[in-house]
Design a protein around this motif. Structure first.
Motif, PDB file in Angstrom:
ATOM      1  N   ASP A 128     -97.495  26.192  -7.823  1.00 53.61           N
ATOM      2  CA  ASP A 128     -97.085  25.776  -8.062  1.00 53.61           C
ATOM      3  C   ASP A 128     -97.192  23.560  -8.292  1.00 53.61           C
ATOM      4  N   PRO A 129     -97.707  22.954  -8.642  1.00 55.47           N
ATOM      5  CA  PRO A 129     -97.876  21.154  -7.875  1.00 55.47           C
ATOM      6  C   PRO A 129     -96.364  20.748  -7.871  1.00 55.47           C
ATOM      7  N   ALA A 130     -95.572  21.003  -8.666  1.00 58.68           N
ATOM      8  CA  ALA A 130     -94.131  20.367  -8.535  1.00 58.68           C
ATOM      9  C   ALA A 130     -93.705  20.657  -6.755  1.00 58.68           C
ATOM     10  N   MET A 131     -93.683  21.934  -6.830  1.00 55.91           N
ATOM     11  CA  MET A 131     -92.792  22.493  -4.992  1.00 55.91           C
ATOM     12  C   MET A 131     -94.236  22.874  -4.613  1.00 55.91           C
ATOM     13  N   GLU A 132     -95.272  21.887  -5.136  1.00 55.33           N
ATOM     14  CA  GLU A 132     -96.414  21.843  -3.386  1.00 55.33           C
ATOM     15  C   GLU A 132     -96.076  23.171  -2.839  1.00 55.33           C
ATOM     16  N   LYS A 133     -96.259  24.347  -3.541  1.00 51.88           N
ATOM     17  CA  LYS A 133     -96.913  26.093  -2.954  1.00 51.88           C
ATOM     18  C   LYS A 133     -96.572  26.534  -4.135  1.00 51.88           C
ATOM     19  N   TYR A 134     -97.289  28.080  -2.521  1.00 54.58           N
ATOM     20  CA  TYR A 134     -97.729  29.063  -3.797  1.00 54.58           C
ATOM     21  C   TYR A 134     -96.217  29.763  -4.139  1.00 54.58           C
ATOM     22  N   GLN A 135     -96.251  30.505  -5.576  1.00 52.33           N
ATOM     23  CA  GLN A 135     -94.784  30.856  -6.237  1.00 52.33           C
ATOM     24  C   GLN A 135     -95.731  32.670  -7.135  1.00 52.33           C
ATOM     25  N   PRO A 136     -94.860  33.841  -6.432  1.00 46.39           N
ATOM     26  CA  PRO A 136     -95.989  34.801  -7.887  1.00 46.39           C
ATOM     27  C   PRO A 136     -95.277  34.757  -8.998  1.00 46.39           C
ATOM     28  N   SER A 137     -96.953  35.146  -8.818  1.00 45.27           N
ATOM     29  CA  SER A 137     -97.779  34.899 -10.248  1.00 45.27           C
ATOM     30  C   SER A 137     -96.824  36.257 -11.244  1.00 45.27           C
ATOM     31  N   PRO A 138     -97.028  35.040 -13.018  1.00 41.11           N
ATOM     32  CA  PRO A 138     -96.230  35.920 -13.581  1.00 41.11           C
ATOM     33  C   PRO A 138     -96.282  36.663 -14.403  1.00 41.11           C
ATOM     34  N   GLN A 139     -95.440  37.659 -15.157  1.00 42.49           N
ATOM     35  CA  GLN A 139     -97.380  39.032 -15.450  1.00 42.49           C
ATOM     36  C   GLN A 139     -98.056  38.706 -16.858  1.00 42.49           C
ATOM     37  N   TRP A 140     -98.185  37.243 -17.115  1.00 39.96           N
ATOM     38  CA  TRP A 140     -99.152  37.021 -18.169  1.00 39.96           C
ATOM     39  C   TRP A 140    -100.533  36.382 -16.774  1.00 39.96           C
ATOM     40  N   ILE A 141    -100.554  37.259 -15.900  1.00 40.12           N
ATOM     41  CA  ILE A 141    -101.560  36.632 -15.439  1.00 40.12           C
ATOM     42  C   ILE A 141    -102.309  38.366 -14.386  1.00 40.12           C
ATOM     43  N   ASN A 142    -103.480  38.619 -14.882  1.00 39.95           N
ATOM     44  CA  ASN A 142    -104.090  39.253 -14.445  1.00 39.95           C
ATOM     45  C   ASN A 142    -104.670  39.954 -13.780  1.00 39.95           C
ATOM     46  N   LEU A 143    -105.544  41.016 -12.390  1.00 37.41           N
ATOM     47  CA  LEU A 143    -106.561  41.267 -12.087  1.00 37.41           C
ATOM     48  C   LEU A 143    -107.267  42.205 -11.866  1.00 37.41           C
ATOM     49  N   PHE A 144    -108.583  41.453 -12.027  1.00 35.86           N
ATOM     50  CA  PHE A 144    -109.576  42.238 -12.504  1.00 35.86           C
ATOM     51  C   PHE A 144    -110.300  43.296 -11.267  1.00 35.86           C
ATOM     52  N   VAL A 145    -110.930  44.431 -10.695  1.00 40.34           N
ATOM     53  CA  VAL A 145    -111.520  44.413  -9.599  1.00 40.34           C
ATOM     54  C   VAL A 145    -112.060  45.164 -10.495  1.00 40.34           C
ATOM     55  N   PHE A 146    -113.721  45.268  -9.442  1.00 35.42           N
ATOM     56  CA  PHE A 146    -114.885  45.038  -9.987  1.00 35.42           C
ATOM     57  C   PHE A 146    -115.284  45.981  -8.629  1.00 35.42           C
ATOM     58  N   VAL A 147    -115.778  47.443  -8.454  1.00 30.41           N
ATOM     59  CA  VAL A 147    -116.321  48.082  -6.545  1.00 30.41           C
ATOM     60  C   VAL A 147    -117.488  48.644  -7.126  1.00 30.41           C
ATOM     61  N   LYS A 148    -118.200  48.502  -6.526  1.00 32.39           N
ATOM     62  CA  LYS A 148    -119.904  49.128  -6.873  1.00 32.39           C
ATOM     63  C   LYS A 148    -120.965  49.836  -5.382  1.00 32.39           C
ATOM     64  N   ASP A 149    -120.837  51.170  -5.653  1.00 29.86           N
ATOM     65  CA  ASP A 149    -121.319  51.652  -3.950  1.00 29.86           C
ATOM     66  C   ASP A 149    -122.608  51.614  -4.057  1.00 29.86           C
ATOM     67  N   PRO A 150    -123.129  51.420  -2.417  1.00 25.79           N
ATOM     68  CA  PRO A 150    -124.715  51.409  -1.751  1.00 25.79           C
ATOM     69  C   PRO A 150    -126.382  51.666  -2.735  1.00 25.79           C
ATOM     70  N   GLU A 151    -125.901  52.392  -3.842  1.00 22.94           N
ATOM     71  CA  GLU A 151    -126.874  52.550  -4.799  1.00 22.94           C
ATOM     72  C   GLU A 151    -126.434  52.104  -6.312  1.00 22.94           C
TER      73      GLU A 151
END
Length: 217
Positions: free
Chosen positions: A52-75
């Protein structure tokens, strides 16, 4: 000698896991490598923050932000490819030992861009026994403190066995790599020797022809 080694491995396994702090922008993918024995349950607890540039620090993300996770094995096979919310956890089980690639990126489900495009990911990776919630087990199965401790020790011993198998697998892979490298070096040395001998023979024949042409021999 076996007891100190066992205790050392137990202490090492009790510390299995890593914590990560990543600063990213929308759609920017961050990847890292985690060495994991086979048959190991891995849990990643995470939370995301939006700058948040107004407060110049990080704030908890809102619900409309999603995290995508991808995991691959050694093969290079996909173990996990899934979308999650701004805070939570993901789980996967390794199928083969070795280096697993874990990639993360954040994306907005809205069309609007982030304030300054800056995000942060706090990630705590827990492997094996550390991923179990023993308080929940005790409450669910009505285990006494002694039974719970025995269960922990049994799972820790199983982890030690997995770690030993993984170290043997790494040692065997290293031995095979060393033997292959030594074999290649041997064949390269033989090839160099052959080239030097062939060059020497060619030079002798060339000099002999030269001297005959000049009638020096």
């Amino acid at each position: 000698m076996a007891l100190p080694l066992l205790l050392g491995q137990l202490l090492a396994l009790m510390g299995l896991g890593d914590a990560f702090y990543l600063e990213v922008r929308e759609l920017e993918e961050k990847c890292f490598i985690q060495e994991i024995p086979d048959g190991t349950v891995v849990i990643g607890n995470y939370k995301t923050e939006l700058y948040d540039p107004a407060m110049e620090k990080y704030q908890p993300s809102p619900q409309w932000i999603n995290l995508f996770v991808f995991v691959k094995d050694p093969e290079n096979k996909n173990l996990l490819a899934r979308q999650y919310g701004p805070q939570g956890s993901f789980t996967f089980t390794s199928q083969s030992p070795g280096e697993h690639q874990i990639c993360l990126h954040l994306e907005s489900i809205r069309f609007a861009l982030f304030y300054d495009g800056k995000l942060a990911i706090h990630l705590d990776m827990q492997l094996g026994e550390r991923s179990n919630d023993y308080a929940e087990f005790a409450a669910k199965d009505k285990l006494t403190q002694l039974h719970l401790r025995v269960q922990q020790l049994v799972e820790q011993v199983e982890l030690i066995q997995k770690e030993q198998e993984y170290q043997r697998w790494r040692e065997e892979r290293f031995r095979q790599t060393s033997e292959s490298t030594n074999q290649r070096v041997l064949w390269w040395s033989i090839l160099q020797t052959f080239i030097l001998v062939a060059t020497g023979v060619w030079q002798m024949q060339h000099l002999k022809s030269f001297f005959k042409a000049k009638k020096l021999v």
